[in-house]
Design a protein around this motif. Structure first.
Motif, PDB file in Angstrom:
ATOM      1  N   GLY A  55     -18.710  26.406 -28.713  1.00  0.00           N
ATOM      2  CA  GLY A  55     -18.519  26.999 -30.034  1.00  0.00           C
ATOM      3  C   GLY A  55     -17.603  28.199 -30.046  1.00  0.00           C
ATOM      4  O   GLY A  55     -17.384  28.809 -31.092  1.00  0.00           O
ATOM      5  N   GLY A  56     -17.047  28.556 -28.880  1.00  0.00           N
ATOM      6  CA  GLY A  56     -16.215  29.737 -28.794  1.00  0.00           C
ATOM      7  C   GLY A  56     -14.878  29.607 -29.495  1.00  0.00           C
ATOM      8  O   GLY A  56     -14.271  30.611 -29.884  1.00  0.00           O
ATOM      9  N   ARG A  57     -14.406  28.387 -29.620  1.00  0.00           N
ATOM     10  CA  ARG A  57     -13.151  28.148 -30.330  1.00  0.00           C
ATOM     11  C   ARG A  57     -13.379  27.127 -31.423  1.00  0.00           C
ATOM     12  O   ARG A  57     -14.025  26.103 -31.191  1.00  0.00           O
ATOM     13  CB  ARG A  57     -12.071  27.636 -29.378  1.00  0.00           C
ATOM     14  CG  ARG A  57     -11.526  28.679 -28.424  1.00  0.00           C
ATOM     15  CD  ARG A  57     -10.285  28.172 -27.721  1.00  0.00           C
ATOM     16  NE  ARG A  57      -9.702  29.168 -26.835  1.00  0.00           N
ATOM     17  CZ  ARG A  57      -8.558  29.000 -26.200  1.00  0.00           C
ATOM     18  NH1 ARG A  57      -7.860  27.891 -26.372  1.00  0.00           N
ATOM     19  NH2 ARG A  57      -8.091  29.940 -25.414  1.00  0.00           N
ATOM     20  N   THR A  58     -12.840  27.413 -32.591  1.00  0.00           N
ATOM     21  CA  THR A  58     -12.872  26.459 -33.681  1.00  0.00           C
ATOM     22  C   THR A  58     -11.464  26.294 -34.230  1.00  0.00           C
ATOM     23  O   THR A  58     -10.623  27.203 -34.140  1.00  0.00           O
ATOM     24  CB  THR A  58     -13.823  26.910 -34.800  1.00  0.00           C
ATOM     25  OG1 THR A  58     -13.436  28.216 -35.257  1.00  0.00           O
ATOM     26  CG2 THR A  58     -15.262  26.947 -34.330  1.00  0.00           C
ATOM     27  N   TYR A  59     -11.216  25.149 -34.796  1.00  0.00           N
ATOM     28  CA  TYR A  59      -9.892  24.799 -35.288  1.00  0.00           C
ATOM     29  C   TYR A  59     -10.066  24.128 -36.662  1.00  0.00           C
ATOM     30  O   TYR A  59     -10.992  23.341 -36.852  1.00  0.00           O
ATOM     31  CB  TYR A  59      -9.204  23.820 -34.337  1.00  0.00           C
ATOM     32  CG  TYR A  59      -9.359  24.149 -32.870  1.00  0.00           C
ATOM     33  CD1 TYR A  59     -10.385  23.564 -32.117  1.00  0.00           C
ATOM     34  CD2 TYR A  59      -8.494  25.021 -32.225  1.00  0.00           C
ATOM     35  CE1 TYR A  59     -10.536  23.845 -30.775  1.00  0.00           C
ATOM     36  CE2 TYR A  59      -8.636  25.305 -30.875  1.00  0.00           C
ATOM     37  CZ  TYR A  59      -9.657  24.715 -30.154  1.00  0.00           C
ATOM     38  OH  TYR A  59      -9.798  25.006 -28.821  1.00  0.00           O
ATOM     39  N   TYR A  60      -9.151  24.409 -37.574  1.00  0.00           N
ATOM     40  CA  TYR A  60      -9.238  23.846 -38.914  1.00  0.00           C
ATOM     41  C   TYR A  60      -7.862  23.451 -39.421  1.00  0.00           C
ATOM     42  O   TYR A  60      -6.871  24.137 -39.161  1.00  0.00           O
ATOM     43  CB  TYR A  60      -9.818  24.868 -39.902  1.00  0.00           C
ATOM     44  CG  TYR A  60     -11.234  25.301 -39.600  1.00  0.00           C
ATOM     45  CD1 TYR A  60     -11.481  26.429 -38.821  1.00  0.00           C
ATOM     46  CD2 TYR A  60     -12.319  24.582 -40.090  1.00  0.00           C
ATOM     47  CE1 TYR A  60     -12.788  26.825 -38.534  1.00  0.00           C
ATOM     48  CE2 TYR A  60     -13.618  24.977 -39.813  1.00  0.00           C
ATOM     49  CZ  TYR A  60     -13.835  26.101 -39.036  1.00  0.00           C
ATOM     50  OH  TYR A  60     -15.127  26.475 -38.749  1.00  0.00           O
ATOM     51  N   ARG A  61      -7.828  22.360 -40.195  1.00  0.00           N
ATOM     52  CA  ARG A  61      -6.581  22.071 -40.897  1.00  0.00           C
ATOM     53  C   ARG A  61      -6.464  23.071 -42.041  1.00  0.00           C
ATOM     54  O   ARG A  61      -7.468  23.568 -42.564  1.00  0.00           O
ATOM     55  CB  ARG A  61      -6.548  20.641 -41.391  1.00  0.00           C
ATOM     56  CG  ARG A  61      -7.482  20.298 -42.518  1.00  0.00           C
ATOM     57  CD  ARG A  61      -7.363  18.814 -42.909  1.00  0.00           C
ATOM     58  NE  ARG A  61      -6.033  18.486 -43.357  1.00  0.00           N
ATOM     59  CZ  ARG A  61      -5.186  17.724 -42.661  1.00  0.00           C
ATOM     60  NH1 ARG A  61      -5.552  17.237 -41.495  1.00  0.00           N
ATOM     61  NH2 ARG A  61      -3.987  17.442 -43.142  1.00  0.00           N
ATOM     62  N   ASP A  62      -5.240  23.332 -42.463  1.00  0.00           N
ATOM     63  CA  ASP A  62      -5.008  24.401 -43.430  1.00  0.00           C
ATOM     64  C   ASP A  62      -5.752  24.187 -44.737  1.00  0.00           C
ATOM     65  O   ASP A  62      -6.257  25.135 -45.343  1.00  0.00           O
ATOM     66  CB  ASP A  62      -3.508  24.529 -43.710  1.00  0.00           C
ATOM     67  CG  ASP A  62      -2.745  25.158 -42.563  1.00  0.00           C
ATOM     68  OD1 ASP A  62      -1.504  25.069 -42.562  1.00  0.00           O
ATOM     69  OD2 ASP A  62      -3.389  25.742 -41.668  1.00  0.00           O
ATOM     70  N   SER A  63      -5.854  22.954 -45.169  1.00  0.00           N
ATOM     71  CA  SER A  63      -6.415  22.688 -46.496  1.00  0.00           C
ATOM     72  C   SER A  63      -7.915  22.948 -46.589  1.00  0.00           C
ATOM     73  O   SER A  63      -8.458  22.996 -47.699  1.00  0.00           O
ATOM     74  CB  SER A  63      -6.112  21.251 -46.914  1.00  0.00           C
ATOM     75  OG  SER A  63      -6.708  20.335 -46.022  1.00  0.00           O
ATOM     76  N   VAL A  64      -8.581  23.121 -45.451  1.00  0.00           N
ATOM     77  CA  VAL A  64     -10.025  23.360 -45.499  1.00  0.00           C
ATOM     78  C   VAL A  64     -10.406  24.758 -44.994  1.00  0.00           C
ATOM     79  O   VAL A  64     -11.570  25.134 -45.052  1.00  0.00           O
ATOM     80  CB  VAL A  64     -10.815  22.301 -44.692  1.00  0.00           C
ATOM     81  CG1 VAL A  64     -10.434  20.892 -45.144  1.00  0.00           C
ATOM     82  CG2 VAL A  64     -10.610  22.470 -43.197  1.00  0.00           C
ATOM     83  N   LYS A  65      -9.431  25.501 -44.518  1.00  0.00           N
ATOM     84  CA  LYS A  65      -9.721  26.851 -44.031  1.00  0.00           C
ATOM     85  C   LYS A  65     -10.340  27.697 -45.133  1.00  0.00           C
ATOM     86  O   LYS A  65      -9.869  27.692 -46.264  1.00  0.00           O
ATOM     87  CB  LYS A  65      -8.444  27.510 -43.513  1.00  0.00           C
ATOM     88  CG  LYS A  65      -7.971  26.990 -42.176  1.00  0.00           C
ATOM     89  CD  LYS A  65      -6.698  27.698 -41.729  1.00  0.00           C
ATOM     90  CE  LYS A  65      -6.231  27.163 -40.391  1.00  0.00           C
ATOM     91  NZ  LYS A  65      -4.957  27.789 -39.962  1.00  0.00           N
TER      92      LYS A  65
END
Length: 126
Positions: A55-65
């Motif tokens: 859980g230390g790194r998370t990534y998101y596409r721009d449209s859901v940030k």
């Protein structure tokens, strides 16, 4: 072998919230990064978000940030997707997937995942 089972999908009005869950069994869940993808009718599947093994790194596409949050509970072998401020364009079948690595680099690339769930439908009405 890894089995992934998604749940929590449904019908919600625009502006509402849903929380998806993905329960994992089989291979050591806690050593794998995880991701969520979605596929809308008539469109290609796209990456939504990913999370590293701890859980230390998370990534998101721009449209859901700012609207979606991925999290995981390794004690429960479960990864979650909290979706807030839902929009009609979020309507899709949502899939969770187990990454081949622990950190989830290249998290948005489907070929970096080796196990997939069956999907859960999310429908957002306007």
């Amino acid at each position: 072998q890894v089995q992934l089972v998604e749940s929590g999908g449904g019908l919600v009005q625009a502006g509402g919230s849903l929380r998806l869950s993905c329960a994992a069994s089989g291979r050591t869940f806690s050593s794998s990064a995880m991701g969520w993808f979605r596929q809308a009718p008539g469109k290609e599947r796209e990456s939504v978000t990913g999370i590293s093994w701890n859980g230390g790194r998370t990534y998101y596409r721009d449209s859901v940030k700012g609207r979606f949050t991925i999290s995981r509970d390794n004690a429960k072998n479960t990864v979650y997707l909290q979706m807030n401020s839902l929009k009609p364009e979020d309507t899709a079948v949502y899939y969770c997937a187990a990454h081949k690595s622990s950190m989830g680099l290249s998290w948005g690339v489907e070929d970096t995942y080796d196990y997939w769930g069956q999907g859960t439908q999310v429908t957002v009405s306007s």
